[in-house]
Motif scaffolding. Structure first.
Motif, PDB file in Angstrom:
ATOM      1  N   GLY A  63      58.208 -18.302 -57.172  1.00 13.42           N
ATOM      2  CA  GLY A  63      57.253 -18.479 -55.906  1.00 13.42           C
ATOM      3  C   GLY A  63      57.366 -19.569 -55.061  1.00 13.42           C
ATOM      4  O   GLY A  63      58.550 -19.508 -54.389  1.00 13.42           O
ATOM      5  N   PHE A  64      56.208 -20.598 -54.340  1.00  5.62           N
ATOM      6  CA  PHE A  64      56.039 -20.204 -53.486  1.00  5.62           C
ATOM      7  C   PHE A  64      57.082 -21.407 -53.255  1.00  5.62           C
ATOM      8  O   PHE A  64      58.096 -21.706 -52.191  1.00  5.62           O
ATOM      9  N   LYS A  65      56.806 -22.850 -54.055  1.00 10.57           N
ATOM     10  CA  LYS A  65      58.044 -23.865 -53.751  1.00 10.57           C
ATOM     11  C   LYS A  65      59.175 -23.909 -54.397  1.00 10.57           C
ATOM     12  O   LYS A  65      60.820 -24.259 -53.485  1.00 10.57           O
ATOM     13  N   HIS A  66      59.738 -22.383 -55.001  1.00 12.64           N
ATOM     14  CA  HIS A  66      60.703 -21.905 -55.144  1.00 12.64           C
ATOM     15  C   HIS A  66      62.403 -21.581 -54.034  1.00 12.64           C
ATOM     16  O   HIS A  66      62.696 -21.769 -53.834  1.00 12.64           O
ATOM     17  N   ILE A  67      60.865 -20.660 -52.996  1.00 12.42           N
ATOM     18  CA  ILE A  67      61.517 -20.062 -52.418  1.00 12.42           C
ATOM     19  C   ILE A  67      61.542 -21.460 -51.063  1.00 12.42           C
ATOM     20  O   ILE A  67      62.773 -21.535 -50.277  1.00 12.42           O
ATOM     21  N   LEU A  68      61.272 -22.225 -50.423  1.00 11.68           N
ATOM     22  CA  LEU A  68      60.815 -23.116 -50.103  1.00 11.68           C
ATOM     23  C   LEU A  68      62.297 -24.423 -49.665  1.00 11.68           C
ATOM     24  O   LEU A  68      63.601 -24.183 -49.958  1.00 11.68           O
ATOM     25  N   ASN A  69      62.195 -24.642 -51.525  1.00 11.52           N
ATOM     26  CA  ASN A  69      64.025 -25.261 -51.915  1.00 11.52           C
ATOM     27  C   ASN A  69      65.063 -24.399 -51.604  1.00 11.52           C
ATOM     28  O   ASN A  69      65.908 -25.302 -51.430  1.00 11.52           O
ATOM     29  N   ASN A  70      65.191 -22.874 -51.345  1.00 10.64           N
ATOM     30  CA  ASN A  70      65.642 -22.391 -51.468  1.00 10.64           C
ATOM     31  C   ASN A  70      65.950 -22.351 -50.252  1.00 10.64           C
ATOM     32  O   ASN A  70      68.046 -21.964 -49.461  1.00 10.64           O
ATOM     33  N   ALA A  71      65.501 -21.916 -49.304  1.00  9.57           N
ATOM     34  CA  ALA A  71      65.075 -22.102 -47.973  1.00  9.57           C
ATOM     35  C   ALA A  71      65.463 -22.974 -47.277  1.00  9.57           C
ATOM     36  O   ALA A  71      66.776 -23.485 -46.409  1.00  9.57           O
ATOM     37  N   THR A  72      65.627 -24.532 -47.624  1.00  9.16           N
ATOM     38  CA  THR A  72      66.287 -25.385 -47.572  1.00  9.16           C
ATOM     39  C   THR A  72      67.811 -26.216 -47.777  1.00  9.16           C
ATOM     40  O   THR A  72      68.076 -26.240 -46.770  1.00  9.16           O
ATOM     41  N   SER A  73      67.808 -24.957 -49.225  1.00 13.99           N
ATOM     42  CA  SER A  73      69.606 -25.663 -49.334  1.00 13.99           C
ATOM     43  C   SER A  73      70.354 -24.663 -48.531  1.00 13.99           C
ATOM     44  O   SER A  73      71.404 -25.080 -47.921  1.00 13.99           O
ATOM     45  N   ALA A  74      70.009 -23.450 -48.482  1.00 15.63           N
ATOM     46  CA  ALA A  74      70.934 -22.157 -47.563  1.00 15.63           C
ATOM     47  C   ALA A  74      70.972 -23.109 -45.899  1.00 15.63           C
ATOM     48  O   ALA A  74      71.886 -22.946 -45.724  1.00 15.63           O
ATOM     49  N   ALA A  75      69.623 -23.658 -45.833  1.00 16.96           N
ATOM     50  CA  ALA A  75      69.684 -24.222 -44.586  1.00 16.96           C
ATOM     51  C   ALA A  75      71.190 -25.155 -44.312  1.00 16.96           C
ATOM     52  O   ALA A  75      71.717 -25.128 -43.337  1.00 16.96           O
ATOM     53  N   LEU A  76      70.564 -25.999 -45.362  1.00 23.13           N
ATOM     54  CA  LEU A  76      72.218 -27.214 -45.313  1.00 23.13           C
ATOM     55  C   LEU A  76      73.382 -26.740 -45.871  1.00 23.13           C
ATOM     56  O   LEU A  76      74.619 -27.045 -45.116  1.00 23.13           O
ATOM     57  N   LYS A  77      73.578 -25.486 -46.425  1.00 21.17           N
ATOM     58  CA  LYS A  77      74.754 -24.772 -46.617  1.00 21.17           C
ATOM     59  C   LYS A  77      75.092 -24.481 -45.025  1.00 21.17           C
ATOM     60  O   LYS A  77      76.943 -24.675 -45.071  1.00 21.17           O
ATOM     61  N   GLU A  78      74.730 -24.037 -44.764  1.00 18.94           N
ATOM     62  CA  GLU A  78      74.695 -22.834 -43.419  1.00 18.94           C
ATOM     63  C   GLU A  78      75.108 -23.674 -42.293  1.00 18.94           C
ATOM     64  O   GLU A  78      75.895 -23.968 -41.564  1.00 18.94           O
ATOM     65  N   ASN A  79      74.853 -25.344 -41.945  1.00 17.82           N
ATOM     66  CA  ASN A  79      75.075 -26.176 -41.076  1.00 17.82           C
ATOM     67  C   ASN A  79      75.783 -27.653 -41.210  1.00 17.82           C
ATOM     68  O   ASN A  79      75.433 -28.845 -41.655  1.00 17.82           O
ATOM     69  N   GLY A  80      76.706 -26.957 -42.136  1.00 17.62           N
ATOM     70  CA  GLY A  80      77.977 -28.380 -42.073  1.00 17.62           C
ATOM     71  C   GLY A  80      77.443 -29.164 -44.146  1.00 17.62           C
ATOM     72  O   GLY A  80      78.449 -29.382 -44.305  1.00 17.62           O
ATOM     73  N   ASN A  81      76.967 -28.651 -44.796  1.00 16.77           N
ATOM     74  CA  ASN A  81      76.517 -28.313 -45.714  1.00 16.77           C
ATOM     75  C   ASN A  81      76.343 -30.434 -46.497  1.00 16.77           C
ATOM     76  O   ASN A  81      76.991 -31.383 -46.753  1.00 16.77           O
ATOM     77  N   ALA A  82      75.290 -30.543 -45.687  1.00 16.42           N
ATOM     78  CA  ALA A  82      74.419 -32.226 -45.477  1.00 16.42           C
ATOM     79  C   ALA A  82      73.832 -32.099 -46.542  1.00 16.42           C
ATOM     80  O   ALA A  82      73.812 -31.354 -47.947  1.00 16.42           O
ATOM     81  N   ASP A  83      73.760 -33.717 -47.268  1.00 18.04           N
ATOM     82  CA  ASP A  83      72.891 -34.028 -49.219  1.00 18.04           C
ATOM     83  C   ASP A  83      71.634 -33.697 -48.439  1.00 18.04           C
ATOM     84  O   ASP A  83      70.604 -33.491 -49.592  1.00 18.04           O
ATOM     85  N   VAL A  84      70.693 -33.690 -47.509  1.00 25.61           N
ATOM     86  CA  VAL A  84      69.215 -34.360 -47.136  1.00 25.61           C
ATOM     87  C   VAL A  84      68.979 -33.927 -45.974  1.00 25.61           C
ATOM     88  O   VAL A  84      69.744 -33.556 -45.034  1.00 25.61           O
ATOM     89  N   LEU A  85      67.825 -32.734 -45.372  1.00 25.29           N
ATOM     90  CA  LEU A  85      66.582 -32.678 -45.035  1.00 25.29           C
ATOM     91  C   LEU A  85      66.062 -33.321 -44.014  1.00 25.29           C
ATOM     92  O   LEU A  85      65.225 -33.874 -45.302  1.00 25.29           O
ATOM     93  N   VAL A  86      66.483 -34.269 -43.399  1.00 23.45           N
ATOM     94  CA  VAL A  86      65.428 -35.485 -42.636  1.00 23.45           C
ATOM     95  C   VAL A  86      64.266 -34.312 -41.777  1.00 23.45           C
ATOM     96  O   VAL A  86      64.827 -34.096 -40.678  1.00 23.45           O
ATOM     97  N   GLU A  87      63.034 -34.741 -42.038  1.00 15.84           N
ATOM     98  CA  GLU A  87      61.675 -34.403 -41.384  1.00 15.84           C
ATOM     99  C   GLU A  87      61.686 -32.887 -41.533  1.00 15.84           C
ATOM    100  O   GLU A  87      61.491 -32.324 -39.878  1.00 15.84           O
ATOM    101  N   ARG A  88      61.945 -32.104 -42.368  1.00 17.97           N
ATOM    102  CA  ARG A  88      62.077 -30.879 -42.446  1.00 17.97           C
ATOM    103  C   ARG A  88      60.598 -30.560 -41.885  1.00 17.97           C
ATOM    104  O   ARG A  88      59.197 -30.769 -42.652  1.00 17.97           O
ATOM    105  N   GLN A  89      60.367 -29.087 -41.702  1.00 17.04           N
ATOM    106  CA  GLN A  89      59.530 -28.295 -41.344  1.00 17.04           C
ATOM    107  C   GLN A  89      59.768 -26.935 -41.218  1.00 17.04           C
ATOM    108  O   GLN A  89      60.460 -26.968 -41.214  1.00 17.04           O
TER     109      GLN A  89
END
Length: 125
Positions: A63-89
């Motif tokens: 599903g679409f929400k699952h893909i969005l969550n995976n994309a956000t998680s991968a972005a956080l892991k790739e860029n310093g393993n942060a906890d949250v992404l603020v003002e995500r688009q």
């Protein structure tokens, strides 16, 4: 001979039935609450990150929400393993299909990575 054949056929039909076991359980709610008040500081990075995620076939089926969550998680892991992404688009590139749902080719996630610091547990009275 016909009786023997019909008896064998009847035995084969009876043995081919599947068996399953079902169980039931009952629960009772307990009227108690566990309250914990924890606060933390959020340290937001000054740099905006951008990451492009290419979903796999299994992700698309979830599903679409699952893909969005995976994309956000991968972005956080790739860029310093942060906890949250603020003002995500999100920028979604999808292929239109006639009789089926759109096929998502890629999702580009942008935002500011942030981490939680200085956790404080406050007592509740």
């Amino acid at each position: 001979m016909k009786k023997l054949l019909s008896l064998v056929l009847l035995a084969a039909l009876a043995s081919s039935c599947s068996m399953f076991k079902a169980s039931t359980a009952s629960t009772m709610e307990v009227d108690q609450a566990l309250i914990s008040v924890t606060s933390a500081e959020l340290q937001v990075s000054d740099e905006k990150i951008s990451y492009t995620y290419y979903p796999k076939k299994a992700d698309r089926k979830s599903g679409f929400k699952h893909i969005l969550n995976n994309a956000t998680s991968a972005a956080l892991k790739e860029n310093g393993n942060a906890d949250v992404l603020v003002e995500r688009q999100y920028e979604v590139i999808a292929k239109k299909r006639l009789l089926r749902p759109d096929k998502i080719k890629s999702i580009t996630v942008t935002g500011y990575p942030a981490t939680y610091k200085n956790f404080k547990v406050e007592s509740v009275k």
